[in-house]
Design a protein around this motif. Structure first.
Motif, PDB file in Angstrom:
ATOM      1  N   VAL A  67       0.953  -1.245  -0.064  1.00  0.00           N
ATOM      2  CA  VAL A  67       0.175  -0.085   0.109  1.00  0.00           C
ATOM      3  C   VAL A  67       0.738   1.185  -0.078  1.00  0.00           C
ATOM      4  CG1 VAL A  67      -1.926   1.426   1.107  1.00  0.00           C
ATOM      5  CG2 VAL A  67      -1.735  -1.138   1.210  1.00  0.00           C
ATOM      6  N   TYR A  68       2.067   1.197   0.508  1.00  0.00           N
ATOM      7  CA  TYR A  68       2.855   2.390   0.547  1.00  0.00           C
ATOM      8  C   TYR A  68       3.191   2.781  -0.971  1.00  0.00           C
ATOM      9  CZ  TYR A  68       7.314   4.774   0.087  1.00  0.00           C
ATOM     10  OH  TYR A  68       8.656   5.710  -0.160  1.00  0.00           O
ATOM     11  N   ASP A  69       3.387   1.706  -1.778  1.00  0.00           N
ATOM     12  CA  ASP A  69       3.727   2.087  -3.452  1.00  0.00           C
ATOM     13  C   ASP A  69       2.029   2.900  -3.731  1.00  0.00           C
ATOM     14  OD1 ASP A  69       6.187   0.848  -4.042  1.00  0.00           O
ATOM     15  OD2 ASP A  69       5.130  -0.495  -3.049  1.00  0.00           O
ATOM     16  N   VAL A  70       1.179   2.450  -3.413  1.00  0.00           N
ATOM     17  CA  VAL A  70      -0.146   3.325  -3.910  1.00  0.00           C
ATOM     18  C   VAL A  70       0.006   4.790  -3.289  1.00  0.00           C
ATOM     19  CG1 VAL A  70      -2.685   3.141  -3.822  1.00  0.00           C
ATOM     20  CG2 VAL A  70      -1.273   1.136  -3.978  1.00  0.00           C
ATOM     21  N   LEU A  71       0.288   5.131  -2.222  1.00  0.00           N
ATOM     22  CA  LEU A  71       0.089   6.272  -1.528  1.00  0.00           C
ATOM     23  C   LEU A  71       1.258   7.259  -1.940  1.00  0.00           C
ATOM     24  CD1 LEU A  71      -1.089   5.198   2.197  1.00  0.00           C
ATOM     25  CD2 LEU A  71      -2.652   5.955   0.366  1.00  0.00           C
ATOM     26  N   ALA A  72       2.528   6.459  -2.171  1.00  0.00           N
ATOM     27  CA  ALA A  72       3.527   7.482  -2.111  1.00  0.00           C
ATOM     28  C   ALA A  72       4.169   7.670  -3.768  1.00  0.00           C
ATOM     29  CB  ALA A  72       4.790   6.712  -1.604  1.00  0.00           C
ATOM     30  N   SER A  73       3.435   6.724  -4.744  1.00  0.00           N
ATOM     31  CA  SER A  73       3.640   6.966  -5.971  1.00  0.00           C
ATOM     32  C   SER A  73       2.479   6.891  -6.676  1.00  0.00           C
ATOM     33  CB  SER A  73       4.979   5.916  -6.516  1.00  0.00           C
ATOM     34  OG  SER A  73       4.186   4.549  -6.177  1.00  0.00           O
ATOM     35  N   ASN A  74       2.748   6.346  -8.030  1.00  0.00           N
ATOM     36  CA  ASN A  74       1.539   6.192  -9.086  1.00  0.00           C
ATOM     37  C   ASN A  74       1.278   4.777  -9.172  1.00  0.00           C
ATOM     38  OD1 ASN A  74       1.219   9.125  -9.528  1.00  0.00           O
ATOM     39  ND2 ASN A  74       2.994   9.178 -11.040  1.00  0.00           N
ATOM     40  N   THR A  75       1.544   4.037  -8.253  1.00  0.00           N
ATOM     41  CA  THR A  75       1.029   2.614  -8.495  1.00  0.00           C
ATOM     42  C   THR A  75      -0.279   2.455  -8.123  1.00  0.00           C
ATOM     43  OG1 THR A  75       3.327   1.879  -7.693  1.00  0.00           O
ATOM     44  CG2 THR A  75       1.772   0.253  -7.585  1.00  0.00           C
ATOM     45  N   SER A  76      -1.035   1.572  -9.034  1.00  0.00           N
ATOM     46  CA  SER A  76      -2.407   1.425  -8.787  1.00  0.00           C
ATOM     47  C   SER A  76      -2.647   0.443  -7.747  1.00  0.00           C
ATOM     48  CB  SER A  76      -3.038   0.967 -10.165  1.00  0.00           C
ATOM     49  OG  SER A  76      -2.713  -0.293 -10.437  1.00  0.00           O
ATOM     50  N   LEU A  77      -3.789   0.461  -7.124  1.00  0.00           N
ATOM     51  CA  LEU A  77      -4.174  -0.514  -5.866  1.00  0.00           C
ATOM     52  C   LEU A  77      -4.150  -1.865  -6.566  1.00  0.00           C
ATOM     53  CD1 LEU A  77      -4.633  -0.501  -3.097  1.00  0.00           C
ATOM     54  CD2 LEU A  77      -6.892  -0.074  -3.460  1.00  0.00           C
ATOM     55  N   ALA A  78      -4.669  -2.183  -7.916  1.00  0.00           N
ATOM     56  CA  ALA A  78      -4.963  -3.261  -8.361  1.00  0.00           C
ATOM     57  C   ALA A  78      -3.570  -4.198  -8.548  1.00  0.00           C
ATOM     58  CB  ALA A  78      -5.470  -3.381  -9.520  1.00  0.00           C
ATOM     59  N   GLU A  79      -2.339  -3.264  -8.691  1.00  0.00           N
ATOM     60  CA  GLU A  79      -1.239  -4.097  -9.028  1.00  0.00           C
ATOM     61  C   GLU A  79      -0.517  -4.462  -7.599  1.00  0.00           C
ATOM     62  OE1 GLU A  79       1.760  -1.621 -11.563  1.00  0.00           O
ATOM     63  OE2 GLU A  79       0.236  -0.051 -11.245  1.00  0.00           O
ATOM     64  N   VAL A  80      -1.050  -4.089  -6.489  1.00  0.00           N
ATOM     65  CA  VAL A  80      -0.486  -4.435  -5.362  1.00  0.00           C
ATOM     66  C   VAL A  80      -1.182  -5.777  -4.707  1.00  0.00           C
ATOM     67  CG1 VAL A  80       0.468  -2.382  -4.854  1.00  0.00           C
ATOM     68  CG2 VAL A  80      -1.134  -2.884  -3.686  1.00  0.00           C
ATOM     69  N   LEU A  81      -2.405  -5.900  -5.103  1.00  0.00           N
ATOM     70  CA  LEU A  81      -3.232  -7.021  -4.338  1.00  0.00           C
ATOM     71  C   LEU A  81      -2.708  -8.371  -4.471  1.00  0.00           C
ATOM     72  CD1 LEU A  81      -6.735  -5.789  -5.762  1.00  0.00           C
ATOM     73  CD2 LEU A  81      -5.616  -5.371  -3.801  1.00  0.00           C
ATOM     74  N   LEU A  82      -2.911  -9.026  -3.300  1.00  0.00           N
ATOM     75  CA  LEU A  82      -2.505 -10.615  -3.164  1.00  0.00           C
ATOM     76  C   LEU A  82      -3.679 -11.208  -2.728  1.00  0.00           C
ATOM     77  CD1 LEU A  82       0.799 -10.005  -1.414  1.00  0.00           C
ATOM     78  CD2 LEU A  82       0.578 -10.619  -3.892  1.00  0.00           C
ATOM     79  N   PRO A  83      -3.783 -12.603  -3.241  1.00  0.00           N
ATOM     80  CA  PRO A  83      -4.956 -13.263  -2.525  1.00  0.00           C
ATOM     81  C   PRO A  83      -4.529 -13.769  -1.139  1.00  0.00           C
ATOM     82  CG  PRO A  83      -3.781 -14.668  -4.284  1.00  0.00           C
ATOM     83  CD  PRO A  83      -3.187 -13.226  -4.290  1.00  0.00           C
ATOM     84  N   ALA A  84      -5.315 -13.679   0.064  1.00  0.00           N
ATOM     85  CA  ALA A  84      -5.045 -14.146   1.238  1.00  0.00           C
ATOM     86  C   ALA A  84      -4.826 -15.487   1.127  1.00  0.00           C
ATOM     87  CB  ALA A  84      -6.021 -13.651   2.456  1.00  0.00           C
TER      88      ALA A  84
END
Length: 260
Positions: A67-84
């Motif tokens: 989530v850091y990358d989403v808040l601090a850069s232009n990374t989309s939230l979809a790019e950081v999602l992982l299945p629990a």
């Protein structure tokens, strides 16, 4: 209390600036319980401690993006999602990097809306999006409250339980007034409840007296299996579904579903 919408994901911030009240336990186990009821759920770990990430079975120290990358850069939230792995829900993981996001956000214009903007493309994909907030009223928590439709407040049924609650309610009111007029309190959740403790029942009565039907009927008990589950990277319903803790969170999920 029809706070949970059907057409878009209902975004729920789980917050209390007091630590150790069962906030992360609630985030992980409510997400898993609703997922077990065939609801499509996303859990966002916005706490630098990364406990919701670890409790979902993912190693917070081995993340490539978070989530850091989403808040601090232009990374989309979809790019950081992982299945629990053990929860049947999706996770936007977090770790200590989020402390750096706090610094970045303080330097930016529109800093309170970064998470809200990141969530927009995902609202149609889920029925529930839960945000596990840090135990403080900082820019990360402000981002969660600006993005959320409603707030669940875990309250420990012990001495000082109501201390700080007024500050949190004032913050929620300020966010509602200035940034997010739709923000509602979904409910206060009594946690770590020991029925043998007279003080616990007194605190419970106080909450009902002050907040009435804003208090969830479900009470989360003190429960060994509930406390053990995170160390195995499992929600309690996967660790011991018959435990009192698991039964309580399944009951809470039922309350949430009944408000749809």
């Amino acid at each position: 209390m029809g706070l949970f919408k059907r057409q878009n994901a209902s975004i729920v911030a789980i917050t209390n600036q007091k630590g150790g009240v069962g906030k992360t336990t609630t985030s992980v186990n409510l997400a898993a319980s609703l997922a077990s009821a065939k609801r499509k759920v996303l859990l966002i770990d916005l706490d630098p401690q990364g406990n919701a990430t670890m409790g979902s079975g993912i190693d917070k120290t081995a993340l490539e993006t978070s989530v850091y990358d989403v808040l601090a850069s232009n990374t989309s939230l979809a790019e950081v999602l992982l299945p629990a792995p053990a929860g049947d829900y999706d996770l936007a993981p977090g770790n200590a990097d989020l402390t750096g996001a706090e610094v970045v956000l303080l330097q930016e214009q529109g800093r309170g809306k970064r998470l809200q903007e990141a969530l927009l493309p995902l609202r149609q994909r889920y029925q529930y999006i839960f945000i596990d907030c840090p135990p403080s009223l900082n820019m990360l928590t402000v981002n969660a409250l600006v993005a959320a439709d409603s707030v669940i407040i875990p309250v420990q049924c012990e001495y000082y339980a109501l201390e700080g609650l007024s500050a949190l309610l004032d913050t929620i009111e300020q966010i509602r007034r200035h940034y997010n007029p739709r923000l509602k309190i979904a409910g206060l959740l009594r946690t770590m409840y020991d029925a043998r403790n007279k003080l616990a029942s007194q605190v419970s009565e106080q909450l009902l007296e002050h907040f009435g039907d804003k208090v969830f009927r479900t009470i989360i008990p003190r429960n060994v299996r509930l406390a053990e589950a995170p160390s195995h990277g499992l929600p309690v319903i996967k660790y011991d579904r018959t435990s009192r803790g698991a039964v309580a969170y399944l009951s809470l999920a039922g309350e949430v579903i009944n408000r749809e």
